[in-house]
Design an enzyme around this catalytic site. Structure first.
Site, PDB file in Angstrom:
ATOM      1  N   GLY A 276      -1.599   6.430  -2.530  1.00  0.00           N
ATOM      2  CA  GLY A 276      -2.695   6.313  -3.503  1.00  0.00           C
ATOM      3  C   GLY A 276      -3.802   5.430  -2.952  1.00  0.00           C
ATOM      4  N   HIS A 277      -3.421   4.256  -2.399  1.00  0.00           N
ATOM      5  CA  HIS A 277      -4.438   3.368  -1.819  1.00  0.00           C
ATOM      6  C   HIS A 277      -5.142   4.053  -0.645  1.00  0.00           C
ATOM      7  CE1 HIS A 277      -1.505   0.293  -3.457  1.00  0.00           C
ATOM      8  NE2 HIS A 277      -2.629  -0.096  -4.013  1.00  0.00           N
TER       9      HIS A 277
ATOM     10  N   GLU B 230      -8.346   5.737 -10.509  1.00  0.00           N
ATOM     11  CA  GLU B 230      -8.326   6.037 -11.950  1.00  0.00           C
ATOM     12  C   GLU B 230      -6.957   5.746 -12.548  1.00  0.00           C
ATOM     13  OE1 GLU B 230      -9.503  10.078 -12.578  1.00  0.00           O
ATOM     14  OE2 GLU B 230     -11.635   9.591 -12.460  1.00  0.00           O
TER      15      GLU B 230
ATOM     16  N   LEU C 286       0.823  -1.214   0.000  1.00  0.00           N
ATOM     17  CA  LEU C 286       0.000   0.000   0.000  1.00  0.00           C
ATOM     18  C   LEU C 286       0.855   1.260   0.000  1.00  0.00           C
ATOM     19  CD1 LEU C 286      -2.769  -1.084   2.539  1.00  0.00           C
ATOM     20  CD2 LEU C 286      -2.735  -1.331   0.040  1.00  0.00           C
ATOM     21  N   HIS C 287       0.359   2.277  -0.669  1.00  0.00           N
ATOM     22  CA  HIS C 287       0.997   3.589  -0.691  1.00  0.00           C
ATOM     23  C   HIS C 287      -0.097   4.650  -0.531  1.00  0.00           C
ATOM     24  CE1 HIS C 287      -0.490   3.670  -4.768  1.00  0.00           C
ATOM     25  NE2 HIS C 287       0.241   2.609  -5.094  1.00  0.00           N
TER      26      HIS C 287
ATOM     27  N   GLN D 294      -8.983  -0.651 -16.217  1.00  0.00           N
ATOM     28  CA  GLN D 294      -9.517  -1.575 -15.207  1.00  0.00           C
ATOM     29  C   GLN D 294     -10.815  -1.015 -14.608  1.00  0.00           C
ATOM     30  OE1 GLN D 294      -7.214  -3.756 -12.019  1.00  0.00           O
ATOM     31  NE2 GLN D 294      -7.790  -1.961 -10.824  1.00  0.00           N
TER      32      GLN D 294
ATOM     33  N   LEU E 259       1.587   7.429  -8.413  1.00  0.00           N
ATOM     34  CA  LEU E 259       2.010   6.470  -7.392  1.00  0.00           C
ATOM     35  C   LEU E 259       1.592   5.069  -7.834  1.00  0.00           C
ATOM     36  CD1 LEU E 259       1.177   8.245  -3.994  1.00  0.00           C
ATOM     37  CD2 LEU E 259       3.205   8.444  -5.453  1.00  0.00           C
ATOM     38  N   SER E 260       2.487   4.106  -7.637  1.00  0.00           N
ATOM     39  CA  SER E 260       2.225   2.721  -8.029  1.00  0.00           C
ATOM     40  C   SER E 260       3.102   1.814  -7.182  1.00  0.00           C
ATOM     41  CB  SER E 260       2.593   2.517  -9.506  1.00  0.00           C
ATOM     42  OG  SER E 260       2.668   1.135  -9.803  1.00  0.00           O
TER      43      SER E 260
HETATM   44  O1  PAF Z   1      -5.731  -2.691  -9.016  1.00  0.00           O
HETATM   45  C1  PAF Z   1      -5.423  -3.695  -8.329  1.00  0.00           C
HETATM   46  O2  PAF Z   1      -4.653  -3.633  -7.368  1.00  0.00           O
HETATM   47  C2  PAF Z   1      -5.992  -5.057  -8.709  1.00  0.00           C
HETATM   48  O3  PAF Z   1      -6.063  -5.194 -10.095  1.00  0.00           O
HETATM   49  C3  PAF Z   1      -7.330  -5.371  -8.050  1.00  0.00           C
HETATM   50  C4  PAF Z   1      -8.428  -4.408  -8.503  1.00  0.00           C
HETATM   51  C5  PAF Z   1      -7.189  -5.312  -6.550  1.00  0.00           C
HETATM   52  C6  PAF Z   1      -7.772  -6.798  -8.440  1.00  0.00           C
HETATM   53  O4  PAF Z   1      -6.840  -7.740  -8.032  1.00  0.00           O
END
Ligand code: PAF
Length: 283
Positions: free
Chosen positions: A37-38, A149, A34-35, A154, A185-186
């Site tokens: 962004g999450h 986004e 997690l960062h 996705q 951020l990723s």
């Molecule tokens: O974006 C992500 O981290 C993943 O693709 C998700 C939506 C949690 C599905 O595994």
């Protein structure tokens, strides 16, 4: 500490108890590492609902055999601490056997919005994402689910699946969180060396330049070619795509100047060394 549950039964029991008490619930599906962004997704959910549940599951079905499933960063203790600091109420952290028990045979596959871009570069990807997200939505029964986004295609795929399958949940898209220099951020930014991290800013910069160019009337094809050239000049070794697309169905725009009334979104994916970076911006 944020409570951690590992089974669907415990997850449902808690969510149903909240709902019985009249509390709405938001789900934030993640793969951990997690960062900020999450955490911004958690905070956005908290503005809309009383209770938040984050899931952390590195989903094997969305990685091809040659991809980075084994190397993907993992760290539950740190993730749990960050969720606690953000005030998240529950962490759902199932293992692979809980999500995909022996004999598991179902895959959710879509056509249309899942096919270009990431779908073309990573053919197994959206089937894996749609399958796990559908399961998570059925398991958690949230009122809302929040997705960044940053993974724009996705997000559009998940909107399509929930509409097509009548899943009773509101899908909320959250703006991309960025570092000070503009890099999105990723979790995968952790793979970048110091030099690569410095070069990576060329991605948002090339995108901003391309958007400014088409807004000034430049042909889409010309702006896309200039963006790819800028990335290669900055040291990116391969550009998978750098495309202006319709923001809704992701159909191709161009090659000419944007027609008035177009709803363009610029989406890009490019390799810096061993790391594949993606980004997108409204235009
Ligand atoms: O974006 C992500 O981290 C993943 O693709 C998700 C939506 C949690 C599905 O595994």
């Amino acid at each position: 500490m944020t409570r951690i549950v590992r089974t669907v039964a415990e997850l449902r029991e808690q969510v149903r108890a909240w709902k019985a008490a009249g509390e709405q619930v938001g789900l934030i599906p993640t793969m951990g590492a997690l960062h900020d962004g999450h955490l911004s997704l958690v905070r956005l959910a908290q503005t809309k609902v009383k209770r938040t549940v984050a899931s952390v599951f590195v989903n094997p079905k969305q990685f091809a055999p040659h991809e980075d499933f084994d190397a993907y960063p993992r760290g539950e203790t740190r993730d749990a601490q960050l969720l606690e600091s953000a005030g998240c109420d529950l962490l759902f952290a199932p293992n692979a056997a809980e999500m995909y028990p022996q004999g598991f045979s179902t895959t959710i596959n879509l056509t249309g919005v899942s096919e270009p871009l990431e779908g073309a570069a990573r053919p197994q990807f959206f089937g894996g994402v749609a399958t796990v997200v559908t399961k998570l939505l059925i398991q958690a029964e949230p009122d809302i689910a929040v997705f960044g986004e940053k993974d724009y295609q996705q997000l559009q795929v998940i909107r399509r699946v929930t509409r097509d399958l009548d899943l009773p949940v509101e899908i909320v898209g959250a703006p991309t969180a960025r570092a000070e220099d503009g890099l999105a951020l990723s979790s995968r930014n952790a793979y970048l060396s110091t030099e690569e991290r410095a070069a990576a800013v060329a991605l948002p910069n090339a995108m901003k330049a391309a958007i400014a160019a088409v807004q000034a009337g430049e042909r889409v094809e010309t702006a896309e070619a200039a963006g790819k050239a800028a990335l290669e000049a900055a040291g990116f070794r391969q550009v998978d795509y750098f495309d202006f697309r319709d923001a809704d169905d992701l159909s191709r725009l161009g090659p000419d100047a944007l027609p008035s009334g177009a709803r363009p979104r610029l989406l890009a994916a490019a390799w810096l060394g061993k790391t594949r970076l993606i980004d997108n911006m409204g235009a």
